[in-house]
Design an enzyme around this catalytic site. Structure first.
Site, PDB file in Angstrom:
ATOM      1  N   ASN A  89     -94.772  39.327 -75.272  1.00 10.24           N
ATOM      2  CA  ASN A  89     -94.468  39.530 -76.597  1.00 10.24           C
ATOM      3  C   ASN A  89     -95.593  40.095 -77.601  1.00 10.24           C
ATOM      4  OD1 ASN A  89     -91.584  39.128 -76.499  1.00 10.24           O
ATOM      5  ND2 ASN A  89     -91.697  37.167 -77.149  1.00 10.24           N
ATOM      6  N   VAL A  96     -85.125  51.188 -73.023  1.00 14.19           N
ATOM      7  CA  VAL A  96     -86.484  50.728 -72.862  1.00 14.19           C
ATOM      8  C   VAL A  96     -86.433  49.313 -72.142  1.00 14.19           C
ATOM      9  CG1 VAL A  96     -88.832  49.649 -73.823  1.00 14.19           C
ATOM     10  CG2 VAL A  96     -87.461  51.586 -75.135  1.00 14.19           C
ATOM     11  N   ASP A 151     -91.098  40.937 -81.150  1.00 21.85           N
ATOM     12  CA  ASP A 151     -90.132  39.661 -80.986  1.00 21.85           C
ATOM     13  C   ASP A 151     -90.134  38.647 -81.892  1.00 21.85           C
ATOM     14  OD1 ASP A 151     -87.964  38.910 -79.489  1.00 21.85           O
ATOM     15  OD2 ASP A 151     -89.116  38.567 -77.684  1.00 21.85           O
ATOM     16  N   ASP A 164     -92.769  32.215 -79.964  1.00 22.90           N
ATOM     17  CA  ASP A 164     -92.366  32.761 -78.782  1.00 22.90           C
ATOM     18  C   ASP A 164     -93.620  33.784 -78.145  1.00 22.90           C
ATOM     19  OD1 ASP A 164     -91.106  33.217 -76.311  1.00 22.90           O
ATOM     20  OD2 ASP A 164     -89.876  34.904 -77.414  1.00 22.90           O
ATOM     21  N   GLY A 170     -82.888  43.120 -72.352  1.00 27.45           N
ATOM     22  CA  GLY A 170     -83.614  41.655 -72.339  1.00 27.45           C
ATOM     23  C   GLY A 170     -82.366  40.720 -72.117  1.00 27.45           C
ATOM     24  N   LYS A 171     -83.014  39.221 -72.167  1.00 30.54           N
ATOM     25  CA  LYS A 171     -81.862  38.155 -72.189  1.00 30.54           C
ATOM     26  C   LYS A 171     -80.809  38.357 -73.119  1.00 30.54           C
ATOM     27  CE  LYS A 171     -84.926  34.816 -72.724  1.00 30.54           C
ATOM     28  NZ  LYS A 171     -85.775  35.788 -72.844  1.00 30.54           N
ATOM     29  N   GLU A 172     -81.152  38.553 -74.512  1.00 29.82           N
ATOM     30  CA  GLU A 172     -80.237  38.467 -75.448  1.00 29.82           C
ATOM     31  C   GLU A 172     -79.807  39.928 -76.214  1.00 29.82           C
ATOM     32  OE1 GLU A 172     -79.583  35.422 -75.660  1.00 29.82           O
ATOM     33  OE2 GLU A 172     -81.308  34.267 -75.123  1.00 29.82           O
ATOM     34  N   LYS A 199     -83.059  47.423 -81.563  1.00 28.29           N
ATOM     35  CA  LYS A 199     -82.738  46.311 -80.756  1.00 28.29           C
ATOM     36  C   LYS A 199     -81.233  45.798 -80.959  1.00 28.29           C
ATOM     37  CE  LYS A 199     -85.189  41.930 -79.974  1.00 28.29           C
ATOM     38  NZ  LYS A 199     -86.384  41.029 -80.058  1.00 28.29           N
TER      39      LYS A 199
HETATM   40  N1  LIG Z   1     -91.432  47.728 -81.740  1.00 26.83           N
HETATM   41  C1  LIG Z   1     -91.532  48.056 -80.449  1.00 26.83           C
HETATM   42  N2  LIG Z   1     -92.483  49.096 -80.131  1.00 26.83           N
HETATM   43  C2  LIG Z   1     -92.718  49.376 -78.829  1.00 26.83           C
HETATM   44  N3  LIG Z   1     -92.033  48.548 -77.686  1.00 26.83           N
HETATM   45  C3  LIG Z   1     -91.340  47.627 -78.065  1.00 26.83           C
HETATM   46  C4  LIG Z   1     -91.142  47.326 -79.668  1.00 26.83           C
HETATM   47  N4  LIG Z   1     -89.948  46.296 -79.605  1.00 26.83           N
HETATM   48  C5  LIG Z   1     -89.648  46.166 -78.453  1.00 26.83           C
HETATM   49  N5  LIG Z   1     -90.567  46.836 -77.274  1.00 26.83           N
HETATM   50  C6  LIG Z   1     -90.341  46.782 -75.966  1.00 26.83           C
HETATM   51  O1  LIG Z   1     -89.176  46.116 -75.630  1.00 26.83           O
HETATM   52  C7  LIG Z   1     -89.445  45.048 -74.897  1.00 26.83           C
HETATM   53  C8  LIG Z   1     -88.428  43.784 -75.098  1.00 26.83           C
HETATM   54  O2  LIG Z   1     -88.267  43.620 -76.749  1.00 26.83           O
HETATM   55  P1  LIG Z   1     -88.467  42.231 -77.380  1.00 26.83           P
HETATM   56  O3  LIG Z   1     -89.601  41.330 -76.587  1.00 26.83           O
HETATM   57  O4  LIG Z   1     -88.296  42.349 -78.790  1.00 26.83           O
HETATM   58  O5  LIG Z   1     -87.062  41.687 -76.817  1.00 26.83           O
HETATM   59  P2  LIG Z   1     -86.665  40.617 -75.851  1.00 26.83           P
HETATM   60  O6  LIG Z   1     -87.653  39.844 -75.069  1.00 26.83           O
HETATM   61  O7  LIG Z   1     -85.514  40.975 -75.072  1.00 26.83           O
HETATM   62  O8  LIG Z   1     -85.892  39.614 -76.822  1.00 26.83           O
HETATM   63  P3  LIG Z   1     -85.049  38.420 -76.707  1.00 26.83           P
HETATM   64  O9  LIG Z   1     -86.079  37.398 -75.901  1.00 26.83           O
HETATM   65  O10 LIG Z   1     -84.764  38.179 -78.194  1.00 26.83           O
HETATM   66  O11 LIG Z   1     -83.952  38.760 -75.884  1.00 26.83           O
HETATM   67  C9  LIG Z   1     -90.695  44.623 -75.270  1.00 26.83           C
HETATM   68  O12 LIG Z   1     -91.318  43.578 -74.126  1.00 26.83           O
HETATM   69  C10 LIG Z   1     -91.413  45.987 -75.238  1.00 26.83           C
HETATM   70  O13 LIG Z   1     -92.011  46.427 -74.114  1.00 26.83           O
HETATM   71 MG   LIG Z   2     -89.618  39.560 -75.659  1.00 23.74          MG
END
Ligand SMILES: Nc1ncnc2c1ncn2[C@@H]1O[C@H](COP(=O)(O)OP(=O)(O)OP(=O)(O)O)[C@@H](O)[C@H]1O
Ligand SMILES: [Mg+2]
Length: 239
Positions: free
Chosen positions: A176, A40, A188, A171, A43-45, A62
Site C-alpha cells: 500500500n 488495474v 488504501d 494497513d 483486490g480482495k474487496e 475503486k
Molecule cells: N490512486 C492510485 N494511483 C495509482 N495506483 C493505484 C491507486 N489506487 C490503487 N492503485 C493500484 O491498485 C492496487 C490496489 O489498490 P488498493 O490497495 O487501494 O486496493 P486493495 O488492496 O484491493 O484494497 P482492499 O484491501 O481494500 O480490497 C494498488 O496496489 C495499486 O497498484
Molecule cells: Mg491495498
C-alpha cells in the site's frame, strides 16, 4: 441520465450488480470520469480501474463489491473508530461508511502526506487521482528504491506526519505504498483510523513491523524503535 453514458457501462453488467452500475453512471454523469479504461487490480474487496476524465486526466475508480465484501472484517475495523460510532453491522451500511472513511482519510492526509487526491465518492465507489497518471505507479514491493536511506527517511516523515494529523494508516506495507519517482505515496486508506481509536497504537506497531520487515528483506536496517517513539510523541498530543 443519457443512453450514451449507460451504453459505456453495459459491458460490465456481468461484473457488477445493477446498483453498482447505477452508481458508476451517476459519477460519470457528474463528470468525475468518462469511461473505465482498464482494470488495474482485482483486490480482495474491490475492483480497481483506471479511467479518464473529459479533461484528459487519469483517475482511479475503486469499486467495492457489494456481494463478496468481507463486511464483518470491515465492521470489526471501523467500530472502534470514534469518528464512526453507532454503526450497525449491516452489509451495505458498513461498505458505504468504509468508502466515506477512505475519502475522509485521504482528505485529511493530503494536508501533509503524499496521497492520491480524493475526487468523489458515492455508495460503494470512490474516485481519486491516479498516481502516475496513465501508467499507475508501481507498488513498493515491485519497485525497490535505488537509495534505501533516502526513501526510508521520506517514509518516516510521512508516517510521523500522518500521526501528527491524528491518523494511523493501519494497513501499511510495501503493498500500500507506491514508489513514484523515488517518492513514497500512501494508498488504501479505508482501514486508517483516528489516533483516539483504542487500537491505534497496536495498528501503528503493526505498520512499523511491516515496514521494518520489508527493509530487512532488502538488506537495509531502519531504526524502528526511534521511529515508534517519535510517532508516539505525535499521538500523545491528542490524548
Ligand atoms: N490512486 C492510485 N494511483 C495509482 N495506483 C493505484 C491507486 N489506487 C490503487 N492503485 C493500484 O491498485 C492496487 C490496489 O489498490 P488498493 O490497495 O487501494 O486496493 P486493495 O488492496 O484491493 O484494497 P482492499 O484491501 O481494500 O480490497 C494498488 O496496489 C495499486 O497498484
Ligand atoms: Mg491495498
Amino acid at each position: 441520465m443519457t443512453n450514451v453514458s449507460k451504453e459505456k457501462f453495459k459491458i460490465y453488467k456481468n461484473v457488477f450488480d445493477e446498483f453498482t452500475l447505477q452508481t458508476l453512471f451517476k459519477l460519470s454523469v457528474q463528470e468525475h470520469f468518462d469511461e473505465l479504461l482498464s482494470p488495474v487490480k482485482i483486490g480482495k474487496e474491490s475492483n480497481i480501474f483506471l479511467a479518464e476524465t473529459k479533461s484528459e486526466d487519469f483517475v482511479i475508480v475503486k469499486i467495492y463489491r457489494l456481494q463478496s465484501c468481507n463486511f464483518n472484517k470491515m465492521y470489526s475495523y471501523i467500530k472502534s473508530d470514534p469518528r464512526f460510532m453507532n454503526l450497525k453491522n449491516q452489509r451495505r451500511q458498513v461498505i458505504f461508511k468504509w468508502v466515506q472513511r477512505e475519502f475522509r482519510n485521504l482528505l485529511t492526509s493530503r494536508e501533509k502526506v503524499s496521497v492520491p487526491t480524493p475526487i468523489a465518492f458515492a455508495n460503494n465507489v470512490i474516485v481519486m487521482e491516479s498516481i502516475g497518471g496513465n501508467i499507475p505507479a508501481p507498488q513498493l514491493k515491485d519497485a525497490v528504491p535505488t537509495d534505501m536511506k533516502a526513501f526510508s527517511d521520506k517514509l518516516f516523515i510521512c508516517m510521523k506526519d500522518l500521526c501528527s494529523l491524528g491518523l494511523v494508516h493501519a494497513d501499511l506495507s510495501e503493498f500500500n505504498i507506491l514508489n513514484y519517482n523515488e517518492r513514497p505515496y500512501f494508498i488504501d486508506f479505508s482501514q486508517s483510523t483516528s489516533v483516539k481509536d483504542g487500537n491505534a497504537l497496536e495498528y501503528l506497531k503493526r505498520d512499523l513491523h511491516n515496514i521494518d520487515h520489508f527493509f530487512q528483506k532488502k538488506g537495509f536496517k531502519i531504526d524502528s524503535e526511534r521511529w515508534l517513539s517519535e510517532m508516539k510523541k505525535e499521538i500523545i498530543k491528542y490524548h
